[in-house]
Design a protein around this motif. Structure first.
Motif, PDB file in Angstrom:
ATOM      1  N   GLN A 230       0.839  -1.197   0.000  1.00 24.65           N
ATOM      2  CA  GLN A 230       0.000   0.000   0.000  1.00 24.65           C
ATOM      3  C   GLN A 230       0.877   1.252   0.000  1.00 24.65           C
ATOM      4  N   ALA A 231       0.520   2.226  -0.844  1.00 21.74           N
ATOM      5  CA  ALA A 231       1.300   3.470  -0.945  1.00 21.74           C
ATOM      6  C   ALA A 231       1.236   4.248   0.366  1.00 21.74           C
ATOM      7  N   ARG A 232       2.392   4.798   0.768  1.00 17.56           N
ATOM      8  CA  ARG A 232       2.480   5.503   2.046  1.00 17.56           C
ATOM      9  C   ARG A 232       2.999   6.933   1.927  1.00 17.56           C
ATOM     10  N   THR A 233       3.260   7.369   0.715  1.00 17.27           N
ATOM     11  CA  THR A 233       3.778   8.731   0.539  1.00 17.27           C
ATOM     12  C   THR A 233       3.057   9.430  -0.614  1.00 17.27           C
ATOM     13  N   GLY A 234       3.028  10.766  -0.558  1.00 17.29           N
ATOM     14  CA  GLY A 234       2.470  11.560  -1.651  1.00 17.29           C
ATOM     15  C   GLY A 234       0.966  11.500  -1.731  1.00 17.29           C
ATOM     16  N   CYS A 235       0.434  11.995  -2.838  1.00 23.04           N
ATOM     17  CA  CYS A 235      -1.020  12.060  -3.006  1.00 23.04           C
ATOM     18  C   CYS A 235      -1.640  10.683  -3.203  1.00 23.04           C
ATOM     19  N   ALA A 236      -0.816   9.661  -3.476  1.00 25.52           N
ATOM     20  CA  ALA A 236      -1.330   8.304  -3.675  1.00 25.52           C
ATOM     21  C   ALA A 236      -1.443   7.528  -2.373  1.00 25.52           C
ATOM     22  N   THR A 237      -1.116   8.162  -1.252  1.00 23.45           N
ATOM     23  CA  THR A 237      -1.147   7.483   0.043  1.00 23.45           C
ATOM     24  C   THR A 237      -2.488   6.787   0.276  1.00 23.45           C
ATOM     25  N   GLY A 238      -2.407   5.518   0.676  1.00 20.60           N
ATOM     26  CA  GLY A 238      -3.612   4.738   0.945  1.00 20.60           C
ATOM     27  C   GLY A 238      -4.082   3.913  -0.231  1.00 20.60           C
ATOM     28  N   SER A 239      -3.524   4.160  -1.405  1.00 17.84           N
ATOM     29  CA  SER A 239      -3.931   3.429  -2.610  1.00 17.84           C
ATOM     30  C   SER A 239      -2.915   2.335  -2.925  1.00 17.84           C
TER      31      SER A 239
END
Length: 262
Positions: A203-212
């Protein structure tokens, strides 16, 4: 979102009029509509959800299946999976589903059983991981018992394809996790440990994609994009919050009857 779906529903119940992959989109939208009705019992939704179910029934072809467009004679197990899940959601929500529709799907499943527990995309094809996940889950929904050779062989097949990052395929994992969850025990526990860790770790943890979830490594990421991969990942992680296993841990009979009123 529900208002959007209802607003764009055609008079014949079609929730995806004019789309290139009409039955894919319609099946997914019908699931959403039926689950919304099931959770709210909103009388304003009943007619729309029932109409969407009727469209699926009328679009079923002579083979007992569906493909990209309504009524086409072609069939594939991928589209069948979504339509069957929509019908299952409708049935659980208290909507009317013609039992003959399920009988026809049972017949189609026999044509895509590829041996060694696997299922094929189309009749006569070779087994594929994602199709096996769909085939096993569909068989469970249609009443196959825990000791049925189709279920035992399918679970064994899936256990030989435990989720790994090197073969990233959320579409496969989404269906297979539901199928595995229906058969509690050591196999499910092993599968769930691997599946849960893989998805959480990726799961993405940085930037605007966090949580995706990033679509790039996924087998279908280029077609579905970040929203689809994220949605499937969430639904996979939620499986034991959304569903009760169809089979009990210590007995062979179903914990609740497939396609029952529960």
């Amino acid at each position: 979102a529900i208002v959007f779906l209802v607003k764009h529903q055609a008079s014949n119940g079609d929730l995806a009029p004019g789309e290139q992959h009409e039955m894919y989109a319609h099946g997914l939208a019908t699931i959403a509509l039926c689950e919304a009705f099931g959770m709210t019992q909103d009388s304003n939704l009943r007619e729309h959800a029932q109409s969407a179910v009727k469209f699926i029934e009328q679009a079923q072809n002579i083979a007992g299946a569906w493909r990209y467009q309504a009524g086409t004679p072609d069939s594939d197990l991928s589209v069948v999976g979504w339509e069957l899940m929509a019908l299952k959601s409708a049935h659980m929500a208290g909507l009317q589903v013609n039992p003959a529709t399920f009988d026809k799907v049972r017949g189609f499943l026999r044509t895509v059983a590829a041996g060694r527990g696997g299922f094929a995309y189309t009749p006569g094809g070779s087994e594929k991981n994602s199709m096996t996940g769909i085939g096993v889950l569909a068989s469970q929904y249609l009443g196959a018992k825990k000791d049925d050779p189709v279920i035992k062989g399918g679970i064994a097949y899936l256990m030989n394809q435990i989720p790994i990052t090197q073969e990233y395929d959320t579409y496969y994992w989404y269906y297979a996790t539901q199928a595995m969850h229906n058969v509690p025990g050591p196999d499910w526990e092993k599968w769930n440990r691997a599946m849960r860790k893989l998805l959480i770790d990726n799961q993405a943890r940085t930037g605007c994609a966090t949580g995706s979830w990033n679509p790039e490594p996924d087998h279908w990421g280029a077609q579905g994009g970040r929203l689809m991969i994220t949605s499937l990942s969430c639904l996979t992680l939620e499986v034991y919050y959304r569903y009760t296993p169809l089979f009990k841990l210590d007995r062979e009979e179903p914990a609740n009857t497939a396609m029952s009123d529960k």
